[in-house]
Write a protein that holds these residues in place. Structure first.
Motif, mmCIF file in Angstrom:
data_model
loop_
_atom_site.group_PDB
_atom_site.id
_atom_site.type_symbol
_atom_site.label_atom_id
_atom_site.label_comp_id
_atom_site.label_asym_id
_atom_site.label_seq_id
_atom_site.Cartn_x
_atom_site.Cartn_y
_atom_site.Cartn_z
ATOM 1 N N THR A 88 0.927 -0.846 0.252
ATOM 2 C CA THR A 88 -0.132 -0.675 -0.276
ATOM 3 C C THR A 88 0.733 1.246 -0.174
ATOM 4 O O THR A 88 1.763 1.082 0.447
ATOM 5 C CB THR A 88 -0.364 -0.032 1.232
ATOM 6 N N GLY A 89 0.045 2.369 -0.779
ATOM 7 C CA GLY A 89 1.316 3.853 -0.297
ATOM 8 C C GLY A 89 2.185 3.409 -1.139
ATOM 9 O O GLY A 89 3.295 3.956 -1.051
ATOM 10 N N ALA A 90 2.172 3.181 -2.724
ATOM 11 C CA ALA A 90 3.391 2.343 -3.309
ATOM 12 C C ALA A 90 3.596 3.004 -4.427
ATOM 13 O O ALA A 90 4.881 2.540 -5.789
ATOM 14 C CB ALA A 90 2.978 1.005 -3.812
ATOM 15 N N ALA A 91 2.575 4.393 -4.362
ATOM 16 C CA ALA A 91 3.312 5.073 -6.183
ATOM 17 C C ALA A 91 4.734 5.932 -5.554
ATOM 18 O O ALA A 91 5.143 6.478 -6.667
ATOM 19 C CB ALA A 91 2.196 5.995 -6.056
ATOM 20 N N GLN A 121 -6.164 1.707 -7.274
ATOM 21 C CA GLN A 121 -6.441 2.495 -6.296
ATOM 22 C C GLN A 121 -7.036 2.755 -5.366
ATOM 23 O O GLN A 121 -7.886 1.356 -5.287
ATOM 24 C CB GLN A 121 -7.256 3.730 -7.286
ATOM 25 N N HIS A 122 -6.054 2.711 -4.421
ATOM 26 C CA HIS A 122 -6.862 2.012 -2.879
ATOM 27 C C HIS A 122 -6.801 3.255 -1.541
ATOM 28 O O HIS A 122 -5.466 4.188 -1.250
ATOM 29 C CB HIS A 122 -6.219 1.010 -2.539
ATOM 30 N N ASP A 123 -7.637 3.975 -0.883
ATOM 31 C CA ASP A 123 -7.920 4.401 0.125
ATOM 32 C C ASP A 123 -7.931 3.628 1.496
ATOM 33 O O ASP A 123 -8.764 2.827 1.389
ATOM 34 C CB ASP A 123 -8.934 5.306 0.030
ATOM 35 N N VAL A 124 -6.562 3.502 1.698
ATOM 36 C CA VAL A 124 -6.266 2.416 2.976
ATOM 37 C C VAL A 124 -7.108 2.513 4.303
ATOM 38 O O VAL A 124 -7.374 1.716 4.837
ATOM 39 C CB VAL A 124 -4.922 1.820 3.922
ATOM 40 N N ARG A 125 -8.262 3.699 4.349
ATOM 41 C CA ARG A 125 -9.328 3.855 4.956
ATOM 42 C C ARG A 125 -10.786 2.789 5.109
ATOM 43 O O ARG A 125 -11.299 3.191 5.738
ATOM 44 C CB ARG A 125 -9.594 5.259 5.267
ATOM 45 N N ASP A 126 -9.896 2.917 4.157
ATOM 46 C CA ASP A 126 -11.785 2.073 3.216
ATOM 47 C C ASP A 126 -11.699 1.151 3.072
ATOM 48 O O ASP A 126 -11.395 -0.383 2.985
ATOM 49 C CB ASP A 126 -12.048 2.484 1.525
#
Ligand code: NAD
Length: 252
Positions: free
Chosen positions: A12-15, A62-67
């Motif tokens: 995650t957060g891999a951009a 696309q991925h918001d880890v809060r969701d």
């Protein structure tokens, strides 16, 4: 080149920053990686570069880890695309520069939403898929903010402390239930990424304050090398442990 052949990972957060370097190192060692980030274009660019180096090695979402719903989709899509899930790197993070007195409730919830709730949701979503896959390794990105008192990173420190404690709870839970899933936390010192540049800018600190200090400024690949080890079978007896990577700054 083959320490992770046959392994499938989500990062995650891999951009950018550490997450991007983690993906590059995991693929270099033979893994296939789902590159996720709230920044969809950035994640897609990282996956495209990985596929150019080794076709079929990466996909992006696309991925918001809060969701929580997005977590279910990311895990299901990873298993559908690559057949299983062995490694989760809970790396996504944000920096909030504010002291215990100046931190707003909104800032506190933002930092803890991304880095504490995001890690909780990731672990919860990944464990069933890892069980189905015969086991796995969860690596949670914490910080030396758990070892040092950082007055200006109050909400950030709170979130990273939660990550460390959750990691130990998950490690024991999975071990007691014989799931063959390990869970470790990684605690970097200052590493040369956009997050550090952003914090320095807000604090009016020049980069030379790090580069000229005895402990220096680490590179993303310094952390990525540890991630590869923790993802691999080489670390199969290492579980629930706090891995500091900071060139000794936190013990001075
Ligand atoms: N750089 C350092 O010195 C350092 C030190 C200790 C810990 N860390 C931790 O390492 C991790 C990576 O940080 P970095 O330095 O590479 O920072 P970075 O800013 O380069 O990368 C962070 C990434 O997370 C993504 N992100 C932010 N919010 C998100 C969300 N809600 N859902 C999904 N993705 C989201 C961003 O788009 C970005 O790509 C963070 O957890 C950070 O706290 C960094």
């Amino acid at each position: 080149m083959s320490r992770l052949t046959g392994k499938v990972a989500i990062v995650t957060g891999a951009a950018s920053g550490l997450g991007k370097a983690d993906c590059e190192a995991l693929v270099r060692e033979g893994a296939q990686v789902m590159v996720t980030d709230v920044n969809a274009a950035g994640a897609a660019a990282v996956a495209a570069a990985l596929n150019a180096s080794r076709p079929g090695s990466a996909a992006s979402m696309q991925h918001d880890v809060r969701d929580e719903a997005q977590w279910a989709t990311v895990v299901a899509t990873t298993v559908k695309t690559f057949g299983k899930l062995n490694v989760l790197v809970n790396n996504a993070g944000v920096v909030v520069v504010a002291t215990p007195e100046t931190t707003t409730l909104e800032q506190f919830r933002f930092a803890n939403g991304v880095m504490s709730e995001g890690v909780f949701l990731g672990c919860k979503a990944a464990i069933p898929a890892m069980k189905e896959s015969g086991g796995g390794s969860i690596i949670n990105m914490s910080s030396i903010a758990t070892h040092l008192g950082y007055p200006v990173f109050f909400a950030y420190s709170a979130a990273k402390g939660a990550v460390q404690a959750m990691t130990k709870s998950i490690a024991v839970y999975c071990q007691m239930n014989k799931m063959n899933i390990r869970c470790n936390s990684v605690h970097p010192g200052a590493i040369d990424t956009a997050m550090v540049d952003n914090a320095n800018q807000q604090l009016g600190i020049d980069k030379s304050a790090y580069t000229e200090a005895p402990w220096g400024l680490g590179k993303p690949e310094d952390v990525a090398n540890l991630i590869v080890f923790l993802a691999s079978e080489e670390s199969r007896f290492i579980n629930g442990t706090t891995h500091v990577i900071d060139n000794a700054i936190s013990i001075q």
